[in-house]
Design an enzyme around this catalytic site. Structure first.
Site, mmCIF file in Angstrom:
data_model
loop_
_atom_site.group_PDB
_atom_site.id
_atom_site.type_symbol
_atom_site.label_atom_id
_atom_site.label_comp_id
_atom_site.label_asym_id
_atom_site.label_seq_id
_atom_site.Cartn_x
_atom_site.Cartn_y
_atom_site.Cartn_z
ATOM 1 N N GLY A 1 0.820 -1.220 0.000
ATOM 2 C CA GLY A 1 0.000 0.000 0.000
ATOM 3 C C GLY A 1 0.840 1.250 0.000
ATOM 4 O O GLY A 1 2.065 1.207 0.104
ATOM 5 N N GLY B 1 2.591 3.600 1.497
ATOM 6 C CA GLY B 1 3.152 3.784 2.838
ATOM 7 C C GLY B 1 3.680 5.183 3.052
ATOM 8 O O GLY B 1 3.926 5.608 4.183
ATOM 9 N N ARG B 2 3.885 5.903 1.970
ATOM 10 C CA ARG B 2 4.378 7.282 2.125
ATOM 11 C C ARG B 2 3.874 8.165 0.997
ATOM 12 O O ARG B 2 4.349 9.290 0.839
ATOM 13 C CB ARG B 2 5.903 7.306 2.167
ATOM 14 C CG ARG B 2 6.564 6.595 1.007
ATOM 15 C CD ARG B 2 8.040 6.753 1.121
ATOM 16 N NE ARG B 2 8.729 5.888 0.168
ATOM 17 C CZ ARG B 2 10.017 5.950 -0.049
ATOM 18 N NH1 ARG B 2 10.745 6.827 0.598
ATOM 19 N NH2 ARG B 2 10.587 5.140 -0.908
ATOM 20 N N ASP C 1 4.266 -4.581 -7.439
ATOM 21 C CA ASP C 1 3.682 -3.362 -6.866
ATOM 22 C C ASP C 1 4.301 -2.108 -7.477
ATOM 23 O O ASP C 1 3.859 -1.000 -7.172
ATOM 24 C CB ASP C 1 3.846 -3.348 -5.333
ATOM 25 C CG ASP C 1 5.282 -3.513 -4.896
ATOM 26 O OD1 ASP C 1 5.873 -4.567 -5.215
ATOM 27 O OD2 ASP C 1 5.832 -2.604 -4.256
ATOM 28 N N ARG D 1 3.904 14.019 -7.518
ATOM 29 C CA ARG D 1 3.869 13.216 -8.747
ATOM 30 C C ARG D 1 2.514 13.373 -9.439
ATOM 31 O O ARG D 1 1.512 13.684 -8.788
ATOM 32 C CB ARG D 1 4.060 11.728 -8.434
ATOM 33 C CG ARG D 1 5.277 11.407 -7.624
ATOM 34 C CD ARG D 1 5.644 9.937 -7.729
ATOM 35 N NE ARG D 1 4.773 9.041 -6.996
ATOM 36 C CZ ARG D 1 5.053 7.750 -6.765
ATOM 37 N NH1 ARG D 1 6.162 7.230 -7.246
ATOM 38 N NH2 ARG D 1 4.228 6.993 -6.084
HETATM 39 P P1 AMP Z 1 9.240 0.675 -2.834
HETATM 40 O O1 AMP Z 1 10.346 -0.312 -2.631
HETATM 41 O O2 AMP Z 1 9.659 2.110 -2.732
HETATM 42 O O3 AMP Z 1 8.447 0.411 -4.070
HETATM 43 O O4 AMP Z 1 8.244 0.477 -1.587
HETATM 44 C C1 AMP Z 1 7.672 -0.749 -1.245
HETATM 45 C C2 AMP Z 1 6.657 -0.522 -0.166
HETATM 46 O O5 AMP Z 1 7.274 0.035 0.981
HETATM 47 C C3 AMP Z 1 5.511 0.408 -0.516
HETATM 48 O O6 AMP Z 1 4.373 -0.058 0.138
HETATM 49 C C4 AMP Z 1 5.985 1.734 0.055
HETATM 50 O O7 AMP Z 1 4.913 2.597 0.341
HETATM 51 C C5 AMP Z 1 6.662 1.273 1.325
HETATM 52 N N1 AMP Z 1 7.686 2.208 1.798
HETATM 53 C C6 AMP Z 1 8.926 2.409 1.293
HETATM 54 N N2 AMP Z 1 9.589 3.327 2.011
HETATM 55 C C7 AMP Z 1 8.773 3.723 3.007
HETATM 56 C C8 AMP Z 1 8.883 4.650 4.092
HETATM 57 N N3 AMP Z 1 9.993 5.354 4.323
HETATM 58 N N4 AMP Z 1 7.810 4.783 4.902
HETATM 59 C C9 AMP Z 1 6.689 4.070 4.711
HETATM 60 N N5 AMP Z 1 6.535 3.177 3.723
HETATM 61 C C10 AMP Z 1 7.548 2.999 2.874
HETATM 62 MG MG MG Z 2 6.964 1.051 -4.883
#
Ligand code: AMP
Ligand code: MG
Length: 500
Positions: free
Chosen positions: A88, A90-91, A255, A178
């Protein structure tokens, strides 16, 4: 001077099973870092407002404008080949959808998202923030990819803050705004399918078809199978673009795959310097799952996951397999089309794949810089004779890229003869077309690293200069040649991981 007021909420109308509504978490003392004027214009935003205090507070998560409805969406996904369960936003926080200049198309409204605007129910262990370093990379890459002609999510602006964020070291937080027609990922479908929520799965598929793929209902047959086939088609085109420009995504988890075939979620991505098909740009990818040469097959693997997720809406598994089958020919055809354009070939011959393969092997053997090679080849094309097999003098600049000239000496005459066989071959027209296809400038890691280091000291001028040049990547701007030089030796030691 006025803020946008016409915020749409088509995604929100899907209902609360798809998201959680919550405001952004304020970021102390925000400051501007950069704006994308091209995107501001496409969205019809008042540019004076976009540089105002109110916009600064809006796009750093400190103010919610009337009409916005901030929410974080829920999705799941496969990460590095394994089912990861619920992930989901997350940020990332979705603010609403702004109208574009194309009202009657799939681009009628674009979603606006803040990345790094604080924790959400999907943050898991994360802090909901994004660091300046990775935000600069995402901001620059989004707009650079668009200028190259590669489908991508866009970036409207970038704000920074003094707020501290802990990664391997202490860094500062930033927010990228974005924009895209939507940010729906393969993982959104996997989420509802995996939980057996077939009503929501169908609602999501209908939403995507109605707004973005209406043609999937125009013909007989299962519209969801047609959706899968259409997404596979866009993905084939996307990955062909990536391969042709030497782009490695780095984290092709389901994702991070856009249902619109856009480049999505810029993390440890890289535009390759020396050509190496086995190149792995993500320091965290120890198995090399997402190596450059594996991207086309990984995309198929991801599409297969999307197909699995859509099975409850289809007649049987064969229907999903049939919808994915065209990818296997569409991808190589799309890539060959792009490679032919890079080589100045305006028609197709049966031997073209072999000609391309021989070249890529020669480049790989000596790790020759892909961008510089194709650019020099483009310039050399202008001097090719119309008929004779005499080598063009300008080809020496191409040969000089190889330590062993013999590595390319057999290939150059093959290419020259192939061009000369084209009907009405014109060296200058060919060169012009190649110069519009082979970029002078791509966002190499060392260029990003250099402007990041300045930005971390509060100096954004090098970032703005790079951003400006990346807007016209096929033109060699005066006084910007340093940006197109071969990378310095230290570039080999840049290690970029998932940390962001
Ligand atoms: P990503 O590897 O950036 O595609 O992120 C994978 C998942 O981790 C997604 O659900 C992001 O929203 C979550 N995520 C990555 N970094 C953070 C963060 N600093 N805080 C909260 N969620 C994160
Ligand atoms: Mg991602």
């Amino acid at each position: 001077m006025s803020a946008p007021t016409d915020w749409g909420h088509r995604f929100a109308r899907l209902g609360p099973a798809f998201y959680t509504e919550l405001p952004p978490t304020p970021l102390p003392a925000p400051h501007w870092i950069a704006h994308s004027r091209p995107l501001a214009r496409e969205l019809g935003l008042d540019e004076e407002w976009l540089r105002s205090e109110e916009a600064l507070h809006t796009f750093s998560g400190n103010r919610v404008l009337p009409g916005m409805r901030p929410l974080a969406s829920v999705y799941s996904g496969h990460q590095f080949g394994h089912w990861a369960g619920q992930l989901g936003d997350g940020r990332a926080l979705f603010l609403g959808e702004l109208p574009t200049a194309h009202p009657d198309t799939a681009h009628a409204r674009w979603e606006i998202q803040l990345k790094g605007a604080g924790r959400t129910p999907y943050s898991r262990m994360g802090d909901g923030r994004a660091v300046l370093r990775s935000s600069i990379r995402e901001f620059l890459a989004s707009e650079a990819m668009h200028a190259l002609g590669v489908p991508t999510t866009r970036a409207l602006c970038l704000t920074g803050s003094t707020a501290k964020v802990q990664r391997e070291t202490v860094e500062t937080a930033a927010v990228v705004t974005r924009a895209a027609p939507n940010f729906i990922r393969f993982g959104h479908f996997e989420h509802f399918s995996h939980r057996g929520q077939h009503t929501e799965l169908r609602a999501l598929a209908d939403f995507v078809i109605d707004h973005f793929y209406p043609e999937c209902r125009h013909t007989d047959g299962n519209p969801y199978a047609q959706l899968l086939q259409a997404v596979a088609h866009r993905t084939a085109e996307l990955v062909a673009h990536w391969q042709a420009v030497g782009f490695c995504h780095g984290v092709m988890n389901t994702d991070n795959m856009s249902v619109l075939g856009l480049t999505l979620d810029y993390g440890p991505f890289q535009f390759m310097d020396g050509f190496d098909p086995h190149h792995v740009c993500n320091h965290s990818d120890t198995q090399g799952r997402y190596a450059y040469a594996r991207q086309p097959n990984v995309a198929y693997w991801n599409l297969f996951c999307l197909g699995q997720a859509l099975l409850p809406l289809m007649d049987d598994q064969q229907q999903a397999l049939d919808a994915l089958e065209p990818y296997k020919t569409e991808f190589p055809a799309a890539l060959q089309r792009r490679m032919n354009a890079k080589l100045g070939l305006s028609n197709h011959e049966d031997n073209d794949p072999a000609l391309t393969e021989a070249l890529m092997q020669a480049l790989a053997r000596e790790r020759v810089d892909m961008t510089i090679f194709f650019r020099r080849l483009s310039h050399a094309a202008a001097t090719l004779p119309a008929r004779t097999s005499e080598p063009a003098p300008a080809l020496d600049s191409v040969r000089d890229l190889f330590v062993q000239h013999s590595a390319i000496d057999a290939w150059l005459p093959r290419w020259q003869a192939r061009l000369q066989r084209q009907l009405n071959f014109s060296a200058s027209t060919t060169a012009q077309q190649m110069l519009r296809t082979n970029p002078h400038l791509v966002l190499r890691n060392h260029l990003g690293e250099t402007v990041i280091q300045h930005a971390q000291q509060g100096d954004f001028a090098p970032l703005h200069r790079l951003q400006h040049a990346l807007q016209t990547p096929y033109d060699a701007l005066p006084d910007h040649d340093d940006l197109a030089d071969s990378p310095p030796n230290w570039a080999q030691h840049i290690a970029i991981s998932c940390s962001s």
